[in-house]
Structure formats: structure tokens, C-alpha cells
Design a protein around this motif. Sequence first.
Motif, short mmCIF file in Angstrom:
data_model
loop_
_atom_site.label_atom_id
_atom_site.label_comp_id
_atom_site.label_asym_id
_atom_site.label_seq_id
_atom_site.Cartn_x
_atom_site.Cartn_y
_atom_site.Cartn_z
N TYR A 87 0.87 -1.18 0.00
CA TYR A 87 0.00 0.00 0.00
C TYR A 87 0.91 1.23 0.00
O TYR A 87 1.54 1.54 1.02
N LEU A 88 1.00 1.90 -1.13
CA LEU A 88 2.03 2.93 -1.32
C LEU A 88 1.47 4.22 -1.89
O LEU A 88 0.44 4.18 -2.57
N PRO A 89 2.17 5.34 -1.66
CA PRO A 89 1.74 6.56 -2.36
C PRO A 89 1.91 6.38 -3.87
O PRO A 89 2.97 5.94 -4.32
N ARG A 90 0.85 6.70 -4.60
CA ARG A 90 0.97 6.73 -6.06
C ARG A 90 1.57 8.07 -6.45
O ARG A 90 2.46 8.15 -7.28
N VAL A 91 1.08 9.13 -5.82
CA VAL A 91 1.60 10.48 -6.06
C VAL A 91 1.69 11.21 -4.72
O VAL A 91 0.76 11.14 -3.91
N ILE A 92 2.81 11.87 -4.51
CA ILE A 92 2.93 12.81 -3.39
C ILE A 92 3.16 14.17 -4.03
O ILE A 92 4.14 14.35 -4.74
N ARG A 93 2.24 15.09 -3.81
CA ARG A 93 2.41 16.44 -4.38
C ARG A 93 2.74 17.41 -3.26
O ARG A 93 1.95 17.56 -2.32
N TYR A 94 3.90 18.03 -3.36
CA TYR A 94 4.25 19.04 -2.37
C TYR A 94 3.75 20.40 -2.84
O TYR A 94 3.77 20.70 -4.03
N ILE A 95 3.29 21.18 -1.88
CA ILE A 95 2.87 22.55 -2.16
C ILE A 95 3.83 23.45 -1.40
O ILE A 95 3.92 23.36 -0.17
N ILE A 96 4.60 24.25 -2.15
CA ILE A 96 5.53 25.19 -1.52
C ILE A 96 5.02 26.58 -1.91
O ILE A 96 5.26 27.03 -3.03
N ASP A 97 4.29 27.21 -1.03
CA ASP A 97 3.57 28.45 -1.38
C ASP A 97 4.28 29.67 -0.78
O ASP A 97 4.22 29.91 0.43
N PRO A 98 4.97 30.48 -1.62
CA PRO A 98 5.73 31.62 -1.11
C PRO A 98 4.83 32.72 -0.52
O PRO A 98 5.25 33.46 0.35
N GLU A 99 3.59 32.84 -1.02
CA GLU A 99 2.71 33.89 -0.48
C GLU A 99 2.27 33.56 0.93
O GLU A 99 2.31 34.40 1.83
N LEU A 100 1.83 32.33 1.12
CA LEU A 100 1.37 31.91 2.46
C LEU A 100 2.52 31.44 3.33
O LEU A 100 2.34 31.17 4.51
N LYS A 101 3.71 31.30 2.74
CA LYS A 101 4.87 30.70 3.43
C LYS A 101 4.44 29.37 4.05
O LYS A 101 4.50 29.16 5.26
N LEU A 102 4.01 28.52 3.16
CA LEU A 102 3.40 27.26 3.58
C LEU A 102 4.05 26.08 2.85
O LEU A 102 4.24 26.13 1.63
#
Length: 225
Positions: free
Chosen positions: A99-114
Motif C-alpha cells: 500500500y504505497l503513495p501513487r503520487v505525493i504532491r508538495y505545495i511550496i507556497d511563497p505567499e502563504l509561506k506554507l
Amino acid sequence: MVATFKCLPNCGYCCTISPVTVFPHEALILSRLAEELGIRDLSFKPGYVITDVKGGVRIALSYLMQLNDKGMCPFLDPNDKKCLIHSLYKPLTCRSFPYLPRVIRYIIDPELKLVDFTVEFVVSSLCPVVRNNYTPEDLELMSRNIKIAIKAMPREVEAAQEAIRVRRIYANALTALWRAGYVELRGDGGNSTNWPIVNAFEYIRQFIPQLTLDQFIPNVRHILK
Ligand code: SF4
Ligand code: SF4
């Protein structure tokens, strides 16, 4: 009704398919265990990397534990196909397979610094038990519905959920450092510069020494001598 998953004894096939994705603190623990066990062919390559333009470094949020020259994980005993660190510390990826991640999407948001992420799961049909016991419809159901996946493979899904908890610790720590002005992050995959690559666990600990291995692995003191 989807069948209950049971790993084959002395199979070890998933320990020979591809490099194993591990977290930064796991790479450190595995290096220590390899040292203790006299395993000399352990090596890692950085996996997902983000850039800290303020610190002039690239931060590895994951590593790929490489197969050795026999095409096996260095912790796999070639004779009985058993994992040498099974009772010490097994990476979360190994514990959650198939049981594995098919996709891991990172969100690097400079406006929210998130720093955030989303994960979609899949049940890997590379595993012979999966291939022989589950239909494509079963696999689709398990991938889409976590309740069905938990019924079929509770331990594996639990490990995958634990991986999300751990990933969240890294994301939250980096978000806190960003908002406090200690780092300035870019989600460019770390490819835009030749800056050195640092281990995220060690890098975050420079600013937040309270982040310890115990928060990831409660019994870590018993694992490492
Ligand atoms: S998870 Fe599947 S491939 Fe891996 S050891 Fe078990 S049966 Fe073999
Ligand atoms: S750490 Fe153990 S379970 Fe994971 S790939 Fe290596 S031998 Fe297999």
C-alpha cells in the motif's frame, strides 16, 4: 468482499524491485544500524529536494536507499530473504508495501509561506500476493476507499498513515521556520543551483533542537545502541 492480505514468508521480492524511499531521519537511523550490523554497501541518493535561498542549501525531504550490486536492499539477507532489521527499525515504506503513495504532491507556497502536501495511494500489483489474489476492481476499490484498504491490509495502511503523520511534522516545521524568517523556501526540486544538499531532519534541528528522533520513533533509544 476484498481478501485479507498476508505477506509471503521468505519472499523479499519487494526488497529487490527498486530503491526504497525513506525519510531523512530514517536515512540517519539506517546508517547507524548498517554500521552496527557491519553492512558496508548502504548508500542513499536524495529524493525530493527543496531550496532554501536564505541558507544557500538544498533540503532533502526524502532519500532513495539504493539497491546493492546484487540488486537487493543491503538489509536483505540473501540466504533466507529475511530483513535483517525487521525487529529493529524497518522504514515506513517497507512496512506499508504494497500500500504505497501513487503520487505525493508538495505545495511550496511563497505567499502563504506554507509547506504542504497531498498523497494519493495505490496497491502495488508488483507484489505476487496482490497479483494472485486481487482483481483490478479490488485494487481500484482499495486505492479509492481507505476503509476497504484498512479491512484488507490493516498493518500496511497503518504504516502509510504513520508516514503521513511524519511527513506532516516536516512540513509543519518548515512552515514555522519560513514564517519566523529563518528560511526562504523554493519548490524548484532543488535543481536550480549547485548548493549543497542537507538532510531535512538535521537542518531543521539547527533551528528547532526540540525536534528529536523520539517524536518520529518513540522507542528509538532501544533501537540504537
Ligand atoms: S509484500 Fe509482497 S513482495 Fe513484499 S515480501 Fe510480502 S509478499 Fe513478497
Ligand atoms: S529494509 Fe528490510 S524490508 Fe525494507 S527493503 Fe530492506 S530488507 Fe526489505
